[in-house]
Design an enzyme around this catalytic site. Sequence first.
Site, PDB file in Angstrom:
ATOM      1  N   GLU A   1       0.884  -1.165   0.000  1.00 28.06           N
ATOM      2  CA  GLU A   1       0.000   0.000   0.000  1.00 28.06           C
ATOM      3  C   GLU A   1       0.917   1.209   0.000  1.00 28.06           C
ATOM      4  OE1 GLU A   1      -1.683   3.105   0.608  1.00 28.06           O
ATOM      5  OE2 GLU A   1      -1.899   2.531   2.716  1.00 28.06           O
TER       6      GLU A   1
ATOM      7  N   CYS B   1      -2.355   8.872   3.140  1.00 24.86           N
ATOM      8  CA  CYS B   1      -2.204   8.513   1.727  1.00 24.86           C
ATOM      9  C   CYS B   1      -3.499   8.744   0.968  1.00 24.86           C
ATOM     10  CB  CYS B   1      -1.745   7.065   1.592  1.00 24.86           C
ATOM     11  SG  CYS B   1      -2.864   5.869   2.357  1.00 24.86           S
TER      12      CYS B   1
END
Length: 491
Positions: free
Chosen positions: A264, A298
């Site tokens: 990720e 993010c």
Amino acid sequence: MLDLPKAFPDNGLAAAVKTDLLIGGDWRPGAGGKRIDVLDPSTGKVITTVADATVDDGLAAVAAAHEAGAKWAAVPPRQRGEILRRCFTLMTERAELFARLISLENGKAMPDARGEVAYAAEFFRWFSEEAVRLVGEMSVAPGGAYRILVEHQPIGVSVLVTPWNFPAAMATRKLAPALAAGCACILKPASETPLTAYAMAALMEEAGVPPGVVNVLTTSRSGPVVSAMLHDPRVRKLSFTGSTQVGRTLLKEAADCVVSCSMELGGNAPFVVFDDADLEKALDGAMVAKMRNGGEACTAANRFLVQKGIADDFAKGLASRMRALAMGPGYDDRSQVGPMINKAAVERLDGWVKEAAAEGAQILTGGEADLSSGFYYAPTVISGVRETARLLNDEIFGPVAPIAVFETVDEAVAMANRTEYGLIAYVYTEDLKKGLQVSERIEAGMVGLNRGLVSDPAAPFGGVKQSGLGREGGHHGIMEFCEIKYIATTW
């Protein structure tokens, strides 16, 4: 900026957390005997220290996980699920303590910290339920001569590397599915925010997780320690959350032993607002998408792409809302925006804003750093940003909202896709057909359509392009920690 509260955060909270390495159920000081300072971003002062793991410590953790793994895999799924459910219960009962600990070492404002704890705990609950749903398959071979049996087995020893921005949620998002699948783990949290991970490990021990199933290492030598673990043949899984640059390096390391990887990585999320959007709803969503965790996420909206007809009103509205935010120590309940994680993060962001302004962009609010008593950067809105500016091309990871203008749908899609990243995008329009069509055309693993928040333990989280591999959450999350075994049998 708000002044420090008269009642300084309870340093006894940090002192109560075990700060040695957790290996095989034992809390150890580490082979090298060194310690890592943990800072309070709200003041820049040292809170405490944690053990600094060596390569030998990392390999000892692998050995402990390998020894415990077979027994844990043999534990009935329902029993594994009940242990995870107890983790959820304990974390929920101690939510305020975890929130204050997160705020103390991470700096995030208490509303964000409380939200993270609730989100993190939900992964324990969700995967406690998924543990019993690893169903297999049985079918007749097309020729009719035998049966095809398919089952899911735990992949094995898993190395989990987590970042500093969500020290609880990024850990549970990996630990919970790994344990549900029957895997033993080594968690390596960021050295900036290790206390939450150690507190969670102690909670998991209390909930009944056997010794060696969860091991926790902090280290100032992440590269060599993680590399050594990845080159140990007993390690079969790497789950990493962090920058794309580091992710590329780890993928190369993992390739040497063909270790399965879930990544990720970074993002550059476009927040697309069309002329027909409900302005107030778009601004509400923008504040959530941009300022959750102070922009250090993010999933944070990185680029605001606004159609020409609504651009001025949107920019004024966003600037007004950002200007009204109270900035101060995260653990001060009056604060709506806490500090950034460290001095370097503030200086990087300040440099990018100044660079964009020098190229003609207009700062509508903010644009100021404050390092006098902590690591603060004022919530900022900047319009007229050039296409080549770093604010539009690199991950901001802070409370800055750059605005660019488009005219047509095709131009909006092209601008949104003009990046190597593809984690998440946000689209605002009152035309559902257009919204769905644009959502499908944007190259991202996730899209918030008229929503500023998409994260949910029940949904698959992950990106495309340079934003990663695999998915976390949902049923997909547990499958990342499984191997598929096919058995052919005639009866």
